[in-house]
Design a protein around this motif. Structure first.
Motif, mmCIF file in Angstrom:
data_model
loop_
_atom_site.group_PDB
_atom_site.id
_atom_site.type_symbol
_atom_site.label_atom_id
_atom_site.label_comp_id
_atom_site.label_asym_id
_atom_site.label_seq_id
_atom_site.Cartn_x
_atom_site.Cartn_y
_atom_site.Cartn_z
ATOM 1 N N ASP A 118 33.912 52.390 42.202
ATOM 2 C CA ASP A 118 33.343 51.764 42.108
ATOM 3 C C ASP A 118 33.433 50.319 42.844
ATOM 4 O O ASP A 118 32.373 49.315 43.177
ATOM 5 N N TYR A 119 34.592 49.758 43.549
ATOM 6 C CA TYR A 119 34.644 48.630 44.130
ATOM 7 C C TYR A 119 35.730 48.581 44.943
ATOM 8 O O TYR A 119 36.476 49.934 44.826
ATOM 9 N N ILE A 120 35.057 48.164 46.085
ATOM 10 C CA ILE A 120 36.057 48.069 47.034
ATOM 11 C C ILE A 120 37.000 46.580 47.843
ATOM 12 O O ILE A 120 35.841 45.586 47.380
ATOM 13 N N VAL A 121 37.842 46.786 47.625
ATOM 14 C CA VAL A 121 38.770 45.481 47.992
ATOM 15 C C VAL A 121 38.872 44.921 49.103
ATOM 16 O O VAL A 121 39.559 46.071 49.837
ATOM 17 N N ARG A 122 37.996 43.661 50.088
ATOM 18 C CA ARG A 122 38.349 44.165 51.099
ATOM 19 C C ARG A 122 39.080 42.724 51.629
ATOM 20 O O ARG A 122 39.085 41.828 51.184
ATOM 21 N N GLY A 123 40.070 43.162 52.128
ATOM 22 C CA GLY A 123 40.846 42.206 52.625
ATOM 23 C C GLY A 123 42.007 41.986 51.807
ATOM 24 O O GLY A 123 42.658 42.722 51.033
ATOM 25 N N GLU A 124 42.661 40.003 51.900
ATOM 26 C CA GLU A 124 44.390 40.539 51.456
ATOM 27 C C GLU A 124 44.063 40.968 49.413
ATOM 28 O O GLU A 124 43.114 39.806 49.564
ATOM 29 N N GLY A 125 44.087 41.547 49.223
ATOM 30 C CA GLY A 125 44.147 41.745 48.065
ATOM 31 C C GLY A 125 44.735 41.825 46.718
ATOM 32 O O GLY A 125 44.207 41.871 45.354
ATOM 33 N N GLU A 126 45.836 41.051 46.627
ATOM 34 C CA GLU A 126 46.406 40.571 45.196
ATOM 35 C C GLU A 126 45.442 39.874 44.231
ATOM 36 O O GLU A 126 45.184 39.642 43.915
ATOM 37 N N GLU A 127 44.682 38.120 45.062
ATOM 38 C CA GLU A 127 44.275 37.129 44.367
ATOM 39 C C GLU A 127 42.652 38.295 44.061
ATOM 40 O O GLU A 127 42.018 37.979 42.902
ATOM 41 N N ILE A 128 42.179 39.130 45.042
ATOM 42 C CA ILE A 128 41.303 39.514 44.957
ATOM 43 C C ILE A 128 41.138 40.569 43.228
ATOM 44 O O ILE A 128 40.685 40.860 42.733
ATOM 45 N N ALA A 129 42.439 41.590 43.843
ATOM 46 C CA ALA A 129 42.366 42.626 42.397
ATOM 47 C C ALA A 129 42.554 41.628 41.360
ATOM 48 O O ALA A 129 42.410 42.180 40.004
ATOM 49 N N VAL A 130 43.506 40.583 40.702
ATOM 50 C CA VAL A 130 43.248 39.744 39.729
ATOM 51 C C VAL A 130 42.148 39.802 39.061
ATOM 52 O O VAL A 130 41.448 39.623 37.919
ATOM 53 N N GLU A 131 41.428 39.329 39.993
ATOM 54 C CA GLU A 131 40.351 38.162 39.521
ATOM 55 C C GLU A 131 38.844 39.613 38.914
ATOM 56 O O GLU A 131 38.568 39.001 37.752
ATOM 57 N N LEU A 132 38.948 40.456 39.894
ATOM 58 C CA LEU A 132 38.569 41.968 39.741
ATOM 59 C C LEU A 132 38.288 42.443 38.527
ATOM 60 O O LEU A 132 37.496 43.226 37.278
ATOM 61 N N LEU A 133 39.972 42.958 38.221
ATOM 62 C CA LEU A 133 40.420 43.537 37.187
ATOM 63 C C LEU A 133 40.567 42.706 35.488
ATOM 64 O O LEU A 133 40.379 43.460 35.175
ATOM 65 N N GLU A 134 40.418 41.360 35.309
ATOM 66 C CA GLU A 134 40.541 40.598 34.483
ATOM 67 C C GLU A 134 38.683 40.476 34.055
ATOM 68 O O GLU A 134 38.432 40.533 32.725
ATOM 69 N N ALA A 135 37.589 40.765 34.851
ATOM 70 C CA ALA A 135 36.581 40.915 34.645
ATOM 71 C C ALA A 135 36.110 41.814 34.284
ATOM 72 O O ALA A 135 35.580 42.582 32.868
ATOM 73 N N ILE A 136 36.892 43.448 34.664
ATOM 74 C CA ILE A 136 36.374 45.109 34.446
ATOM 75 C C ILE A 136 37.417 44.571 32.631
ATOM 76 O O ILE A 136 36.309 45.012 31.125
ATOM 77 N N ARG A 137 38.232 43.595 32.464
ATOM 78 C CA ARG A 137 39.246 43.954 31.597
ATOM 79 C C ARG A 137 38.668 43.094 30.463
ATOM 80 O O ARG A 137 38.284 43.756 28.882
#
Length: 532
Positions: A118-137
């Motif tokens: 579904d999604y690829i996190v590109r680069g340094e992942g901590e902030e991206i993962a939080v923003e993406l999972l907040e949107a999914i949630r």
């Protein structure tokens, strides 16, 4: 929301010689998510526990996660894709997310081969993962995903990569949660103790042509030394580690910060030893500080010597000399540290003579340890682009530092492998008989004898250099590298590959493919880089 982290069940016979390594991404990404309010996180280490696909399937069926996340360096990519496929087979509605250096640059290939991603996190992942999972949630990701920097996805049959997210400005904002890992499983064989791989610095200001870490992290940053030692104290006291290796590409670049790190470790007086990878020139620069480093518990330094021929050093853009390599090794040994030399083997101009030359330099320099790594042409690195149709093998599962990828002009791949194994055999046989048992420093003697046992064990069971998997017998005859024939091309095919298989191209500019809020995607504006 229930989240599952999975380390793919991939093995190659390289770094695993020394033991099982804890995947740091789990602690750092997991800690960021927990800090943001995601507490239902389960980690499945399929690699360390050798969890087969059918067993993983049942684990996921019982866990029933809403989101499955995994990671991939280049040789791990196919197993990572398979891991997400299993998750989707178990639950067609699960959200699948992939991160790591390979999908960061090769997201087009991933989506072509693994459309269940579904999604690829590109680069340094901590902030991206939080923003993406907040949107999914929150159920908003379908509408807001274009606004999340640093991800890639497929929309209306088209691969979309949003512009790169700026690097994390303050690494002291990291909130790793090391309790997610299975600490009784991560044993460093040389010292028979638990091992960790924390991150003190990220990035590299240098531009070695065979490497792309400097593109991935994009900017060199360090953490506050005292706060980092707080993390080490947690690892030692709560998780009982006895050894750690810094995950950093170049932890000694900022000398002031590295010295402060050592001073903080001395002040804290923690019962732990540690190791690093670093540059030859930094060791020469820090000659006066080496006793301090050893007092702080630094016992193992792996040096980027890379080549035994100045021509190769120049080609790799290393900007070091053979004389500097030798002196750095001597300085480390004089200060009670294990000095490890790295050699890169297997470019197109390799010959039996050049492989023998590396052995001669290993005898002249006399490092405590030596590694011969097969040149692995990352598909997103500059040297890969230069080699062009010389890189016939695009089976990324074999891009593991132990398989000859390039076919030299004057040698077969089998001859390259045999030459490297001969170097290993001669080097460590001499160390076993004439060096390691006679070390005056009892700690160094114990450490090196532990390394020797690990080397002997993996050689006997043929996990070293993946010898069992390639059917390498006692005579070395009938070597089968087991390349996926669908991923091996002729030079004629390679010349038209960019047109015929555009999904195999890398996003080497790391710029993304879509604008955000109507603003055109900028090229990353980073600090100037220097040659390595």
């Amino acid at each position: 929301m229930r989240i599952a982290f999975i380390q793919p069940n991939y093995h190659a016979g390289g770094a695993e010689i020394a033991g099982n390594w804890p995947p740091g991404w789990v602690a750092y990404i997991g800690g960021a998510l927990k800090h943001a309010g995601f507490h239902d996180i389960t980690f499945i280490d399929a690699m360390t526990n050798h969890i087969a696909d059918d067993v993983l399937r049942e684990r996921l069926r019982a866990l029933n996660p809403d989101v499955v996340m995994t990671t991939a360096i280049t040789p791990m990519i196919y197993q990572a894709q398979r891991t997400l496929e299993i998750a989707r087979e178990v639950n067609p509605t699960v959200r699948t997310i992939l991160g790591g250096i390979h999908p960061t640059f090769m997201y087009q290939q991933v989506f072509a081969e693994a459309p269940w991603t579904d999604y690829i996190v590109r680069g340094e992942g901590e902030e991206i993962a939080v923003e993406l999972l907040e949107a999914i949630r929150d159920g908003t990701d379908a509408n807001t995903k274009h606004e999340i920097r640093g991800i890639a996805f497929v929309e209306d049959g088209r691969v979309v990569a949003t512009p790169a997210r700026p690097p994390i400005a303050n690494l002291d904002s990291l909130t790793p949660d090391w309790s997610l890992l299975e600490w009784d499983r991560y044993i460093y064989i040389p010292l028979n103790c638990r091992v960790a791989v924390p991150s003190f610095a990220r990035g590299c200001p240098f531009t070695c042509r065979f490497c792309s870490q400097w593109k991935f992290w994009r900017k060199y940053r360090t953490r506050d030394p005292k706060q980092f030692v707080d993390e080490i104290e947690v690892l030692v006291k709560e998780h009982k580690i006895g050894f750690f290796i810094l995950a950093d590409e170049e932890p000694t670049i900022n000398k002031k910060k590295f010295v402060a790190l050592c001073e903080a470790l001395i002040e804290r007086n923690l019962p732990v030893h540690w190791g690093i990878n670093t540059r030859v020139t930094d060791i020469l620069r820090d000659e006066a500080e080496l006793p301090l480093y050893r007092k702080a518990g630094l016992v193992h330094v792996s040096l980027g010597t890379e080549a035994a021929a100045q021509l190769k050093l120049d080609r790799f853009r290393k900007e070091t000399t053979l004389e500097q390599n030798k002196k750095a090794i001597q300085l480390l040994k004089q200060n009670g540290m294990i000095a490890e030399a790295q050699f890169i083997i297997g470019l197109e101009n390799e010959t039996p003579e050049t492989i023998e030359e590396t052995y001669k330099y290993s005898q002249d320099w006399q490092p405590d340890m030596a590694n011969w790594n097969m040149y692995t042409p990352w598909p997103f690195a500059e040297l890969f682009q230069e080699l062009g149709d010389r890189v016939e093998v695009r089976d990324y599962a074999k891009y593991n530092f132990v398989t000859p990828i390039i076919q030299p002009d004057d040698m077969t791949r089998e001859q390259v492998l045999k030459g490297v194994l001969r170097n290993y055999g001669r080097f460590y046989s001499k160390k076993a008989l004439m060096s390691y048992p006679w070390q005056k420093d009892p700690f160094k003697r114990r450490y090196l004898m532990g390394c020797l046992r690990a080397f002997a064990k993996t050689t006997f069971n043929k996990t070293f250099y993946d010898l069992g998997r390639i059917n390498f017998g006692a005579t070395g005859a009938n070597v089968d590298f087991d390349f996926d024939e669908d991923k091996v091309f002729t030079r004629e095919q390679l010349r038209t590959l960019s047109e015929a298989r555009p999904e195999l191209a890398a996003d080497v500019d790391y710029a993304g493919s879509v604008p955000i809020r109507g603003v055109e995607s900028p090229r990353p504006q980073d600090e100037p880089v220097r040659a390595c």
